[in-house]
Design a protein around this motif. Structure first.
Motif, PDB file in Angstrom:
ATOM      1  N   ASN A 122      65.919   8.090  52.083  1.00 18.29           N
ATOM      2  CA  ASN A 122      64.616   8.637  51.690  1.00 18.29           C
ATOM      3  C   ASN A 122      63.471   7.636  51.874  1.00 18.29           C
ATOM      4  O   ASN A 122      62.330   7.960  51.540  1.00 18.29           O
ATOM      5  CB  ASN A 122      64.660   9.073  50.225  1.00 18.29           C
ATOM      6  CG  ASN A 122      65.654  10.193  49.982  1.00 18.29           C
ATOM      7  OD1 ASN A 122      65.773  11.111  50.792  1.00 18.29           O
ATOM      8  ND2 ASN A 122      66.383  10.112  48.884  1.00 18.29           N
ATOM      9  N   ILE A 123      63.774   6.438  52.375  1.00 14.86           N
ATOM     10  CA  ILE A 123      62.704   5.451  52.513  1.00 14.86           C
ATOM     11  C   ILE A 123      61.730   5.870  53.610  1.00 14.86           C
ATOM     12  O   ILE A 123      62.070   6.645  54.503  1.00 14.86           O
ATOM     13  CB  ILE A 123      63.259   4.044  52.810  1.00 14.86           C
ATOM     14  CG1 ILE A 123      63.931   4.011  54.189  1.00 14.86           C
ATOM     15  CG2 ILE A 123      64.225   3.596  51.736  1.00 14.86           C
ATOM     16  CD1 ILE A 123      64.347   2.608  54.621  1.00 14.86           C
ATOM     17  N   SER A 124      60.542   5.345  53.540  1.00 10.97           N
ATOM     18  CA  SER A 124      59.524   5.657  54.538  1.00 10.97           C
ATOM     19  C   SER A 124      59.778   4.868  55.822  1.00 10.97           C
ATOM     20  O   SER A 124      60.490   3.867  55.823  1.00 10.97           O
ATOM     21  CB  SER A 124      58.135   5.303  53.996  1.00 10.97           C
ATOM     22  OG  SER A 124      58.031   3.897  53.798  1.00 10.97           O
ATOM     23  N   GLU A 125      59.186   5.328  56.892  1.00  7.93           N
ATOM     24  CA  GLU A 125      59.327   4.602  58.160  1.00  7.93           C
ATOM     25  C   GLU A 125      58.678   3.221  58.064  1.00  7.93           C
ATOM     26  O   GLU A 125      59.166   2.256  58.644  1.00  7.93           O
ATOM     27  CB  GLU A 125      58.675   5.392  59.304  1.00  7.93           C
ATOM     28  CG  GLU A 125      58.847   4.704  60.660  1.00  7.93           C
ATOM     29  CD  GLU A 125      58.217   5.480  61.796  1.00  7.93           C
ATOM     30  OE1 GLU A 125      57.094   5.100  62.220  1.00  7.93           O
ATOM     31  OE2 GLU A 125      58.828   6.458  62.257  1.00  7.93           O
ATOM     32  N   GLU A 126      57.596   3.134  57.288  1.00  4.60           N
ATOM     33  CA  GLU A 126      56.930   1.841  57.116  1.00  4.60           C
ATOM     34  C   GLU A 126      57.875   0.830  56.468  1.00  4.60           C
ATOM     35  O   GLU A 126      57.969  -0.320  56.911  1.00  4.60           O
ATOM     36  CB  GLU A 126      55.683   2.000  56.251  1.00  4.60           C
ATOM     37  CG  GLU A 126      54.943   0.687  56.014  1.00  4.60           C
ATOM     38  CD  GLU A 126      53.775   0.819  55.052  1.00  4.60           C
ATOM     39  OE1 GLU A 126      53.073  -0.180  54.813  1.00  4.60           O
ATOM     40  OE2 GLU A 126      53.577   1.939  54.518  1.00  4.60           O
ATOM     41  N   ILE A 166      70.740   5.348  62.036  1.00  2.00           N
ATOM     42  CA  ILE A 166      71.099   6.693  62.480  1.00  2.00           C
ATOM     43  C   ILE A 166      71.249   7.628  61.280  1.00  2.00           C
ATOM     44  O   ILE A 166      70.813   8.786  61.318  1.00  2.00           O
ATOM     45  CB  ILE A 166      72.385   6.648  63.321  1.00  2.00           C
ATOM     46  CG1 ILE A 166      72.102   5.934  64.654  1.00  2.00           C
ATOM     47  CG2 ILE A 166      72.911   8.057  63.583  1.00  2.00           C
ATOM     48  CD1 ILE A 166      73.307   5.753  65.525  1.00  2.00           C
ATOM     49  N   GLN A 167      71.847   7.142  60.189  1.00  2.00           N
ATOM     50  CA  GLN A 167      71.962   7.965  58.980  1.00  2.00           C
ATOM     51  C   GLN A 167      70.589   8.318  58.437  1.00  2.00           C
ATOM     52  O   GLN A 167      70.360   9.444  57.983  1.00  2.00           O
ATOM     53  CB  GLN A 167      72.778   7.215  57.918  1.00  2.00           C
ATOM     54  CG  GLN A 167      74.240   7.033  58.260  1.00  2.00           C
ATOM     55  CD  GLN A 167      74.942   8.358  58.534  1.00  2.00           C
ATOM     56  OE1 GLN A 167      74.792   9.327  57.770  1.00  2.00           O
ATOM     57  NE2 GLN A 167      75.702   8.415  59.618  1.00  2.00           N
ATOM     58  N   ALA A 216      68.992  12.172  58.166  1.00  2.00           N
ATOM     59  CA  ALA A 216      68.437  12.679  56.911  1.00  2.00           C
ATOM     60  C   ALA A 216      67.010  13.182  57.110  1.00  2.00           C
ATOM     61  O   ALA A 216      66.626  14.216  56.543  1.00  2.00           O
ATOM     62  CB  ALA A 216      68.479  11.588  55.838  1.00  2.00           C
ATOM     63  N   LYS A 217      66.215  12.466  57.894  1.00  2.00           N
ATOM     64  CA  LYS A 217      64.826  12.879  58.125  1.00  2.00           C
ATOM     65  C   LYS A 217      64.770  14.210  58.871  1.00  2.00           C
ATOM     66  O   LYS A 217      63.965  15.088  58.533  1.00  2.00           O
ATOM     67  CB  LYS A 217      64.091  11.800  58.933  1.00  2.00           C
ATOM     68  CG  LYS A 217      63.860  10.492  58.179  1.00  2.00           C
ATOM     69  CD  LYS A 217      63.030  10.709  56.934  1.00  2.00           C
ATOM     70  CE  LYS A 217      62.805   9.398  56.195  1.00  2.00           C
ATOM     71  NZ  LYS A 217      62.122   9.601  54.904  1.00  2.00           N
ATOM     72  N   ILE A 224      64.101   8.116  65.335  1.00  2.00           N
ATOM     73  CA  ILE A 224      64.456   6.693  65.181  1.00  2.00           C
ATOM     74  C   ILE A 224      63.970   5.832  66.340  1.00  2.00           C
ATOM     75  O   ILE A 224      64.215   4.623  66.339  1.00  2.00           O
ATOM     76  CB  ILE A 224      65.984   6.513  65.028  1.00  2.00           C
ATOM     77  CG1 ILE A 224      66.696   6.831  66.354  1.00  2.00           C
ATOM     78  CG2 ILE A 224      66.518   7.348  63.889  1.00  2.00           C
ATOM     79  CD1 ILE A 224      68.161   6.463  66.350  1.00  2.00           C
ATOM     80  N   ASN A 225      63.287   6.416  67.299  1.00  2.00           N
ATOM     81  CA  ASN A 225      62.963   5.679  68.522  1.00  2.00           C
ATOM     82  C   ASN A 225      62.156   4.404  68.262  1.00  2.00           C
ATOM     83  O   ASN A 225      62.423   3.343  68.839  1.00  2.00           O
ATOM     84  CB  ASN A 225      62.196   6.578  69.487  1.00  2.00           C
ATOM     85  CG  ASN A 225      62.264   6.070  70.917  1.00  2.00           C
ATOM     86  OD1 ASN A 225      63.350   5.757  71.420  1.00  2.00           O
ATOM     87  ND2 ASN A 225      61.115   5.967  71.562  1.00  2.00           N
ATOM     88  N   LYS A 226      61.176   4.484  67.370  1.00  2.00           N
ATOM     89  CA  LYS A 226      60.344   3.303  67.083  1.00  2.00           C
ATOM     90  C   LYS A 226      61.126   2.217  66.350  1.00  2.00           C
ATOM     91  O   LYS A 226      61.146   1.056  66.797  1.00  2.00           O
ATOM     92  CB  LYS A 226      59.103   3.715  66.288  1.00  2.00           C
ATOM     93  CG  LYS A 226      58.147   2.562  66.001  1.00  2.00           C
ATOM     94  CD  LYS A 226      56.918   3.043  65.248  1.00  2.00           C
ATOM     95  CE  LYS A 226      55.978   1.895  64.921  1.00  2.00           C
ATOM     96  NZ  LYS A 226      54.786   2.364  64.155  1.00  2.00           N
TER      97      LYS A 226
END
Length: 462
Positions: free
Chosen positions: A185-189, A213-214, A218-219, A237-239
């Protein structure tokens, strides 16, 4: 009593004279309520909604945001006592904990760390300063289980001091964080912050890749997709994928990852390019935009120095090409210190050598060493993994050493002039600032390490 309705008569209220106790009774019994909240996100699979009856004056005294809502020009000011106001960005348990503090200064529930973190977020949104301070006191030493949640909240509200404190916990307990209930649940930042760290508590870079990947799965799943495609996950997940240090992996590690993860996150050509780069230890074949960083993320700040104290000074004994050792605690092996050969008559420095490292495991403390019965649990490090700043050869994969076993370790040097070594006189070499004395073996070029570096693993809680 439960906060469930305005069904008690005011004359039944037995006042105590203590404002906190009496205000809390107002909330718990719903006596004289004049505002109703429906709390919870009905769209979330893991949430539910609950009705709360409150009092405008008490909430307004605690928060200028509530004051503006109830006595300003917002539409909520015209709602009747039973007209519901929706709060869908908080959970019923969190709202209840916040109300119990506002009405009665109760803080017992703040000992539940994730509740305290969410109450802290609630207090910041509604600008309830006393609630923010009260809940933050329980977040000073975040646990690995909840630190990802707390870090995201601190970043969201601009608490940089708290965020730095959390990041340090994440660095020192990364494996636990990757397996925590809040990881996905964490943010991409926050994810980018973690993947940008040079030191993390992981056994191998593949740990981060699998966790990434997990997170991506989830996202995509959170977006309500019935069928999840590999292209969708790769797009998400590309970035952060560009922060993964593939070159710090062994080619066997990546091969095991591909076998374990039967997905098409990577194309066939990408897998081949990655394997080629790992085999050649060169970034040239890596896919475009992938990280060229090849240093492992081993942590040395709290490393324990394990002095081998090897003495090779008896010419009559033929020493095996192996060092045997055991330790009295569970730990992760991070790397090893080379000997100092600055006084040798040949160029014998680590950055001029190729090194094969092997760690053998397979016999218990009460058994004799038998190499044929041992298994290799770590191998393949070379001087390409040498960290000039720390003066340590980092392991690409940091194996766990158990305190109830014995281990054998060896480092072989190649392209070394053994004749020059054998002709050289015995001499003590002082390394690690005088802490370790090591005698160079006269007829073997395998005596290459003076110390092992460990990171003690925390004991599991009962």
């Amino acid at each position: 009593m439960e906060n469930s309705g305005n069904n008690l008569k005011t004359e039944e209220w037995q006042r105590t004279g203590d404002l906190c106790t009496d205000y809390l009774h107002l909330y718990l019994s719903s006596i004289m309520y004049d505002v109703t909240f429906r709390v919870g996100d009905a769209r979330s699979k893991n949430s539910y909604q609950k009705i709360f009856h409150c009092h405008k004056l008490i909430l307004s005294a605690a928060s200028k945001v509530f004051q503006a809502m109830f006595y300003g020009y917002f539409q909520e000011a015209n709602k009747g006592p039973d007209d519901e106001i929706l709060i869908d960005d908080s959970e019923p348990e969190v709202f209840d904990a916040a109300m119990r503090f506002i009405y009665g200064r109760q803080i017992e529930v703040f000992t539940i760390e994730d509740i305290a973190a969410k109450v802290y977020k609630f207090g910041n949104k509604w600008q309830i300063g006393s609630l923010v301070k009260a809940s933050e006191r329980f977040l000073v030493e975040p646990s690995p289980e909840n630190v990802a949640l707390i870090y995201d909240i601190f970043k969201m509200v601009g608490n940089e001091v708290g965020a730095k404190r959390c990041l340090k916990v994440i660095v020192m307990n990364t494996n636990a964080v990757l397996n925590s209930p809040h990881w996905c649940n964490i943010s991409e930042e926050q994810l980018m912050d973690i993947l940008s760290q040079n030191e993390l508590d992981i056994s191998c870079e593949c740990d981060l890749l699998e966790a990434l990947i997990q997170w991506g799965l989830a996202k995509v799943n959170a977006e309500g997709n019935c069928e999840i495609s590999h292209d969708q996950v790769r797009s998400v997940i590309n970035k952060p994928l560009q922060k993964i240090r593939f070159l710090s992996m062994g080619h066997q590690d990546f091969a095991k990852f591909c076998m374990k993860n039967k997905n098409n996150i990577f194309s066939s050509s990408e897998k081949l390019d990655i394997m080629t780069s790992l085999s050649l230890k060169s970034p040239e074949s890596l896919p475009k935009d992938f990280s060229k960083e090849d240093q492992s993320r081993s942590i040395f700040d709290k490393a324990i120095i394990f002095d081998l104290k090897t003495r090779y000074n008896d010419k009559s004994i033929v020493y095996p090409n192996v060092f045997k050792f055991s330790i009295d605690k569970d730990a992760r092996l991070l790397g090893f210190k080379f000997l100092s050969f600055e006084d040798m008559p040949i160029n014998f420095k680590p950055n001029a050598l190729y090194t094969l490292f092997e760690l053998l495991d397979g016999y218990k403390c009460n058994e004799n060493f038998d190499e044929s019965k041992c298994s290799k649990i770590c191998e393949g490090n070379t001087v390409d993994d040498y960290d000039e700043i720390e003066e340590v050869c980092r392991f690409r994969k940091s194996p766990v050493i158990a305190n109830y076993k014995k281990y054998a370790i060896r480092v072989k040097y190649f392209n070394v002039d053994c004749t020059s070594l054998s002709e050289h006189k015995y001499k003590k070499y002082d390394i690690l600032k005088g802490d370790i004395l090591f005698l160079v073996l006269s007829k073997s070029c395998s005596a290459g390490i003076g110390a092992l570096l460990f990171l003690e693993m925390p004991r599991p809680e009962n």
